[in-house]
Design a protein around this motif. Structure first.
Motif, PDB file in Angstrom:
ATOM      1  N   LEU A   1       0.838  -1.201   0.000  1.00  0.00           N
ATOM      2  CA  LEU A   1       0.000   0.000   0.000  1.00  0.00           C
ATOM      3  C   LEU A   1       0.874   1.252   0.000  1.00  0.00           C
ATOM      4  N   THR A   2       1.964   1.205   0.750  1.00  0.00           N
ATOM      5  CA  THR A   2       2.890   2.336   0.776  1.00  0.00           C
ATOM      6  C   THR A   2       3.422   2.641  -0.618  1.00  0.00           C
ATOM      7  N   THR A   3       3.747   1.603  -1.375  1.00  0.00           N
ATOM      8  CA  THR A   3       4.236   1.789  -2.743  1.00  0.00           C
ATOM      9  C   THR A   3       3.213   2.535  -3.587  1.00  0.00           C
ATOM     10  N   HIS A   4       1.958   2.150  -3.483  1.00  0.00           N
ATOM     11  CA  HIS A   4       0.906   2.791  -4.276  1.00  0.00           C
ATOM     12  C   HIS A   4       0.605   4.206  -3.775  1.00  0.00           C
ATOM     13  N   VAL A   5       0.676   4.393  -2.464  1.00  0.00           N
ATOM     14  CA  VAL A   5       0.455   5.729  -1.895  1.00  0.00           C
ATOM     15  C   VAL A   5       1.542   6.686  -2.373  1.00  0.00           C
ATOM     16  N   ARG A   6       2.782   6.230  -2.344  1.00  0.00           N
ATOM     17  CA  ARG A   6       3.890   7.085  -2.792  1.00  0.00           C
ATOM     18  C   ARG A   6       3.748   7.444  -4.260  1.00  0.00           C
ATOM     19  N   ALA A   7       3.353   6.468  -5.064  1.00  0.00           N
ATOM     20  CA  ALA A   7       3.178   6.737  -6.496  1.00  0.00           C
ATOM     21  C   ALA A   7       2.061   7.747  -6.716  1.00  0.00           C
ATOM     22  N   PHE A   8       0.935   7.545  -6.045  1.00  0.00           N
ATOM     23  CA  PHE A   8      -0.196   8.454  -6.191  1.00  0.00           C
ATOM     24  C   PHE A   8       0.174   9.864  -5.730  1.00  0.00           C
ATOM     25  N   ASP A   9       0.972   9.943  -4.673  1.00  0.00           N
ATOM     26  CA  ASP A   9       1.316  11.232  -4.063  1.00  0.00           C
ATOM     27  C   ASP A   9       2.461  11.945  -4.775  1.00  0.00           C
ATOM     28  N   SER A  10       3.022  11.333  -5.800  1.00  0.00           N
ATOM     29  CA  SER A  10       4.171  11.927  -6.477  1.00  0.00           C
ATOM     30  C   SER A  10       3.755  13.129  -7.333  1.00  0.00           C
ATOM     31  N   PRO A  11       4.628  14.126  -7.479  1.00  0.00           N
ATOM     32  CA  PRO A  11       4.300  15.300  -8.296  1.00  0.00           C
ATOM     33  C   PRO A  11       3.949  14.939  -9.738  1.00  0.00           C
TER      34      PRO A  11
ATOM     35  N   VAL B   1      -4.260  17.644  -0.213  1.00  0.00           N
ATOM     36  CA  VAL B   1      -4.083  16.349   0.439  1.00  0.00           C
ATOM     37  C   VAL B   1      -2.636  15.877   0.387  1.00  0.00           C
ATOM     38  N   LYS B   2      -2.222  15.186   1.453  1.00  0.00           N
ATOM     39  CA  LYS B   2      -0.880  14.606   1.497  1.00  0.00           C
ATOM     40  C   LYS B   2      -0.970  13.228   2.154  1.00  0.00           C
ATOM     41  N   TYR B   3      -0.296  12.270   1.549  1.00  0.00           N
ATOM     42  CA  TYR B   3      -0.259  10.913   2.071  1.00  0.00           C
ATOM     43  C   TYR B   3       1.096  10.656   2.755  1.00  0.00           C
ATOM     44  N   PRO B   4       1.176   9.660   3.636  1.00  0.00           N
ATOM     45  CA  PRO B   4       2.427   9.415   4.361  1.00  0.00           C
ATOM     46  C   PRO B   4       3.485   8.744   3.498  1.00  0.00           C
ATOM     47  N   GLU B   5       4.731   8.947   3.877  1.00  0.00           N
ATOM     48  CA  GLU B   5       5.838   8.275   3.213  1.00  0.00           C
ATOM     49  C   GLU B   5       5.837   6.785   3.529  1.00  0.00           C
ATOM     50  N   ASN B   6       5.359   6.439   4.719  1.00  0.00           N
ATOM     51  CA  ASN B   6       5.318   5.041   5.149  1.00  0.00           C
ATOM     52  C   ASN B   6       4.011   4.818   5.903  1.00  0.00           C
ATOM     53  N   THR B   7       3.135   3.986   5.362  1.00  0.00           N
ATOM     54  CA  THR B   7       1.831   3.779   6.001  1.00  0.00           C
ATOM     55  C   THR B   7       1.938   3.012   7.320  1.00  0.00           C
ATOM     56  N   ALA B   8       3.073   2.363   7.586  1.00  0.00           N
ATOM     57  CA  ALA B   8       3.224   1.570   8.802  1.00  0.00           C
ATOM     58  C   ALA B   8       3.809   2.367   9.957  1.00  0.00           C
ATOM     59  N   LYS B   9       3.798   3.679   9.861  1.00  0.00           N
ATOM     60  CA  LYS B   9       4.274   4.535  10.953  1.00  0.00           C
ATOM     61  C   LYS B   9       3.109   5.325  11.538  1.00  0.00           C
TER      62      LYS B   9
END
Length: 284
Positions: free
Chosen positions: A196-206, A235-243
């Motif tokens: 999920l973190t991988t997808h969140v980071r991709a979605f949140d990328s400029p 909106v901003k998503y976390p760099e790591n969803t497990a933190k």
């Protein structure tokens, strides 16, 4: 192991939906919970889902009030949620989706901001946004609080009108999971959060925000492009969803206590008990 992941089908869920579309091994299945966080917590407690992506405050309040059915395992959205609703609402009846829902919590936050007493707030349960809209139009409630961009199409169509907004005093979405190790094993949860973190980071990328995110949300939710672009700026998503931030836990508990949603025990809350340490890392 196939995790049952409960979610609300809103624009915030876009990275999760993208993950589901690419989950070729079918490691999880999505369970839509249209009534929101109250329904998510109920289904998590009743063994209908194993993981819930839900609003921060009701999740924390549930654990603070003694629920042992779930613990926090991650963070999902770092920015506040902007709730549309104010002013001449004192002593009126507010529509909510369910008891203990975000729509009820934020009514208390609104009352605190307006310096109204919180012990005589009146509520009417209307289950979902359709019921809430109907209640303000038939006069059984004076207002309701729901996330800004989800509500905006109904304002654009003339069904409701905005009278103000109340941002949450905490990051808006967190992730909780069952404490039953057979339903939600730590290994499966960690694998889910990692991907999920991988997808969140991709979605949140400029790069994705320029076009791909806009097109995805337009296609999935039918929002006008200008609304999608405006929301992505907020909106901003976390760099790591497990933190999970200890400060977020403490600050949220402080507001919930002020609102009368939780009672702080002698010696204060032990923040360690809110989080599954085998899955999530607490940070200051």
């Amino acid at each position: 192991m196939v995790l049952r992941v409960g979610y609300v089908r809103e624009h915030f869920s876009s990275p999760l939906l993208q993950f589901a579309e690419e989950d070729q091994r079918k490691t999880f299945t999505l369970v839509e919970c249209p009534s929101g966080t109250g329904q998510l917590i109920g289904r998590l407690t009743d063994n209908q889902i194993d993981v819930a992506i839900a609003l921060t405050d009701p999740l924390i309040a549930g654990i603070a009030n003694g629920s042992s059915a779930y613990k926090l395992v991650g963070s999902y959205v770092e920015t506040p949620l902007n709730w549309a609703s104010i002013a001449d609402l004192k002593d009126s009846t507010i529509g909510i989706s369910r008891l203990g829902s975000g729509s009820q919590t934020m009514a208390y936050v609104m009352a605190l901001q307006q310096k109204w007493p919180t012990d005589n707030l009146k509520f009417k349960i209307n289950n979902d946004i359709r019921g809430l809209i109907d209640s303000v139009n038939d006069g059984s409630t004076s207002a309701f609080m729901w996330e800004w961009f989800t509500t905006k199409p109904y304002q654009d169509s003339g069904e409701v009108k905005f009278i103000g907004s109340v941002p949450t005093p905490w990051p808006s979405w967190m992730i909780a999971a069952s404490t039953d190790p057979e339903r939600a094993p730590s290994k499966a949860l960690s694998a889910f959060l990692s991907k999920l973190t991988t997808h969140v980071r991709a979605f949140d990328s400029p790069e994705k925000r320029v076009k791909d995110d806009v097109e995805f949300i337009k296609d999935k939710f039918g929002y006008p492009e200008e609304d999608v672009v405006a929301w992505l700026k907020t909106v901003k998503y976390p760099e790591n969803t497990a933190k999970i931030s200890r400060k977020v836990l403490a600050d949220t508990l402080g507001v919930l206590q002020q609102a009368g949603f939780v009672t702080t025990p002698d010696g204060g809350f032990n923040l360690e008990t809110f989080v599954n340490p085998e899955v999530a890392v607490q940070e200051d």
